[in-house]
Design a protein around this motif. Structure first.
Motif, PDB file in Angstrom:
ATOM      1  N   UNK A 123     -14.162   7.409  12.426  1.00 38.12           N
ATOM      2  CA  UNK A 123     -14.382   8.497  12.699  1.00 38.12           C
ATOM      3  C   UNK A 123     -14.103   9.524  11.611  1.00 38.12           C
ATOM      4  N   UNK A 124     -12.875   9.066  10.827  1.00 34.42           N
ATOM      5  CA  UNK A 124     -12.664  10.107   9.336  1.00 34.42           C
ATOM      6  C   UNK A 124     -13.932   9.665   8.345  1.00 34.42           C
ATOM      7  N   UNK A 161     -12.563  13.082  -1.497  1.00 39.87           N
ATOM      8  CA  UNK A 161     -12.353  13.238  -0.002  1.00 39.87           C
ATOM      9  C   UNK A 161     -12.086  12.319   0.733  1.00 39.87           C
ATOM     10  N   UNK A 162     -12.347  11.177   0.642  1.00 39.09           N
ATOM     11  CA  UNK A 162     -11.944   9.971   1.227  1.00 39.09           C
ATOM     12  C   UNK A 162     -10.459   9.596   0.861  1.00 39.09           C
ATOM     13  N   UNK A 163     -10.024   9.851  -0.419  1.00 42.63           N
ATOM     14  CA  UNK A 163      -8.629   9.768  -0.758  1.00 42.63           C
ATOM     15  C   UNK A 163      -7.634  10.612   0.061  1.00 42.63           C
ATOM     16  N   UNK A 164      -8.454  11.865   0.306  1.00 41.05           N
ATOM     17  CA  UNK A 164      -7.619  13.117   0.904  1.00 41.05           C
ATOM     18  C   UNK A 164      -7.505  12.470   2.378  1.00 41.05           C
ATOM     19  N   UNK A 165      -8.113  11.664   2.999  1.00 38.16           N
ATOM     20  CA  UNK A 165      -7.953  11.094   4.425  1.00 38.16           C
ATOM     21  C   UNK A 165      -6.900  10.370   4.565  1.00 38.16           C
ATOM     22  N   UNK A 166      -6.431   9.572   3.455  1.00 39.68           N
ATOM     23  CA  UNK A 166      -5.130   8.851   3.573  1.00 39.68           C
ATOM     24  C   UNK A 166      -5.339   7.620   4.623  1.00 39.68           C
ATOM     25  N   UNK A 167      -6.621   6.915   4.555  1.00 40.80           N
ATOM     26  CA  UNK A 167      -6.700   5.912   5.559  1.00 40.80           C
ATOM     27  C   UNK A 167      -6.053   4.497   5.277  1.00 40.80           C
TER      28      UNK A 167
END
Length: 586
Positions: A123-124, A161-167
């Motif tokens: 989802x993220x 942006x993906x780094x900011x998601x912190x997955x």
């Protein structure tokens, strides 16, 4: 005091005296040893603790130094340093303009065993990558393996942006992406690469075939490689590409292609085939052509066609070179020819006796067939083979098709091939063979790499006599001045050429309303420097006052290319009978 009591007192005195003379008592000695042992243990423990702290802080300090010396790109990404990813050399045009280069990027991967919540991760990720397939991604995130690619070649914005998601369990590996500044303008010549930076077509594939792929396998392409310069002139390439685009629109054709060839070196200065594709995004542009034709096919070198009346160029040259025909020879074209149950007639029938020049200018099928009959079947086949029209062309570009011809040549085959029906070859081969008839008789294999005239002469093969060359130059010029090539007559540049309008085979039969048109030309024809060949496949729309034959479309496009490209190629226009400029006052 009793005897026993006295004895006990004396023993105590003796023991006291012994202790005083011999040092500490046994109890005291035992206490002293225990205290010394405890002190040693405490000192050892302290040394061990200090050593452990020293090792830990040394490791931390070393890692800090390492991160301090490493570039920010590698620090922010997980995986090997970008310099360890296989590189490709830049590809340049003849003037140093960049046609292909590597740019740094990253690819997204997952470690499924570290993913906490696969549903949340999908989802993220979809918020940054909306086109990502949820089911496929979920399957990858729940896979039992420890590594899965999720998306190759992200943009810097997507990475941020993906780094900011912190997955947790999501990381990046540095990679290199091929970038083509000219886009579709040079797509069929330069080619493109796949997601692993391996050449798929064009000169990209050629580089891999020359050992670049082997070096990449050995990990020896990490450092920058020497650029590769092509013979292509990007300025002329852009002109040819623009004219082909305009031709598709003006004549409602399914395809159009053109080439500019240096007749003295064999260098290809420009070659375009439309419809084309964007090498920066081949997956989204290949095979997405509304006309239904394959846009990844290079029609100039990988397509074979019956070249129609342009083949009369070679028939006439063959007849003249054989010595059995000269410029004053005549051919009776008053009546059609009947042979093998077939009728050979002229498209523009003159119904009169024609000279060699008339046969060429009026594009007489009857006259050309009679020329082939005079030379004979074996001589005809040998001459076309000598010009390289019946064998696979040798050049760097991987996409090269093999010509087709009858398995057994009969008289009917020879006579129809004389005017371009019955044998199919590539347009680029046709241009190369025409250059040999105009450059002094030297057949030079085409090249997409720089080549000097001296280098070309070392590999050139003499295929026709000097007198044949002079006669063909005369005929080419006459056809533009008085024949079907008049629309390619650009003042000042002394253009010569030959048109070719061929009927295409549909359902096993020649269709009179489905045409493949071509125009082969050279300039300046008194001392040719460049050959320009243009093809227009299935034109349906004609300009006012003109039909859908080759002179009305392929000839027009070739003339436009010459008018725009000649000054860039160093060919100065000349006017007046003596070649001097004319001054006109108004």
């Amino acid at each position: 005091m009793s005897f026993l009591s006295r004895i006990m007192v004396l023993k105590r005195k003796a023991h006291f005296n012994a202790d005083a003379r011999g040092g500490l008592s046994t109890g005291a000695m035992r206490f002293q040893g225990t205290r010394k042992k405890a002190g040693n243990q405490a000192r050892n423990r302290l040394i061990i603790i200090i050593a452990c702290f020293s090792v830990v802080y040394s490791i931390i300090g070393g890692r800090l130094i390492q991160y301090g010396l490493t570039g920010s790109f590698a620090v922010a990404s997980i995986g090997p340093n970008v310099n360890q990813v296989a590189s490709r050399p830049d590809i340049l045009d003849r003037n140093g303009e960049v046609l292909a280069t590597d740019i740094r990027t990253v690819s997204l991967y997952a470690e499924p065993h570290k993913i906490v919540d696969p549903d949340e991760a999908v989802e993220l990720l979809s918020t940054v990558l909306p086109d990502i397939d949820p089911k496929t991604t979920y399957d990858k995130l729940t896979n039992k393996s420890h590594f899965q690619w999720l998306r190759r070649q992200l943009t810097p914005k997507q990475q941020s942006e993906i780094l900011a998601l912190g997955i947790p369990g999501i990381g990046f590996r540095p990679s290199k992406r091929r970038f083509y500044p000219a886009g579709d303008i040079t797509s069929h010549v330069v080619g493109y690469v796949n997601v692993d930076n391996r050449g798929i077509g064009g000169m990209e594939k050629y580089l891999d075939q020359q050992g670049l792929a082997d070096l990449a396998e050995l990990g020896m392409t990490g450092s920058p490689l020497e650029p590769v310069k092509l013979s292509i002139d990007l300025r002329v390439q852009a002109i040819v590409n623009q004219e082909m685009h305009q031709g598709l629109v003006d004549f409602d054709a399914i395809a159009a292609a053109g080439v500019v060839l240096d007749v003295n070196t064999g260098e290809v200065l420009a070659m375009a085939s439309l419809p084309d594709f964007d090498p920066n995004n081949p997956g989204a542009t290949i095979d997405h052509n509304p006309k239904g034709t394959h846009n990844d096919m290079n029609r100039m070198s990988a397509g074979i066609f019956e070249m129609g009346s342009t083949f009369k160029t070679f028939t006439t040259a063959m007849a003249l070179d054989s010595g059995k025909v000269n410029m004053n020879s005549t051919f009776d074209a008053r009546r059609p020819l009947y042979i093998g149950g077939r009728t050979i007639h002229d498209f523009h029938a003159t119904r009169r006796i024609l000279s060699t020049t008339d046969v060429f200018i009026h594009s007489s099928n009857i006259g050309s067939a009679k020329m082939a009959d005079i030379v004979g079947i074996d001589g005809h086949r040998e001459f076309l083979t000598r010009l390289g029209l019946l064998t696979r062309m040798q050049t760097e570009l991987p996409e090269v098709a093999s010509p087709s011809q009858p398995k057994v040549w009969k008289k009917i085959h020879s006579m129809t091939i004389a005017f371009g029906h019955g044998a199919a070859t590539t347009p680029l081969q046709t241009a190369v063979a025409a250059a040999a008839l105009l450059n002094g008789g030297k057949l030079i294999n085409p090249t997409f790499l720089p080549r000097t005239e001296e280098q070309a002469n070392e590999i050139a093969q003499l295929v026709v006599k000097p007198q044949t060359v002079e006669n063909m130059r005369t005929l080419f010029r006459a056809n533009v001045l008085d024949g079907s090539g008049s629309r390619a007559n650009i003042p000042g540049f002394f253009v010569g050429g030959k048109t070719g309008t061929a009927e295409k085979v549909v359902n096993g039969r020649y269709a009179g309303n489905v045409r493949f048109n071509a125009f082969v030309s050279a300039f300046p024809i008194n001392n040719p420097k460049y050959v320009v060949l243009v093809i227009v496949d299935e034109p349906k729309k004609a300009k006012q006052g003109c039909g859908v034959t080759a002179g009305c479309n392929a000839g027009v496009l070739a003339g436009n290319i010459i008018r725009r490209a000649a000054p860039l190629l160093g060919v100065k226009p000349q006017f007046g009978p003596d070649g001097s400029a004319l001054l006109v006052s108004y």
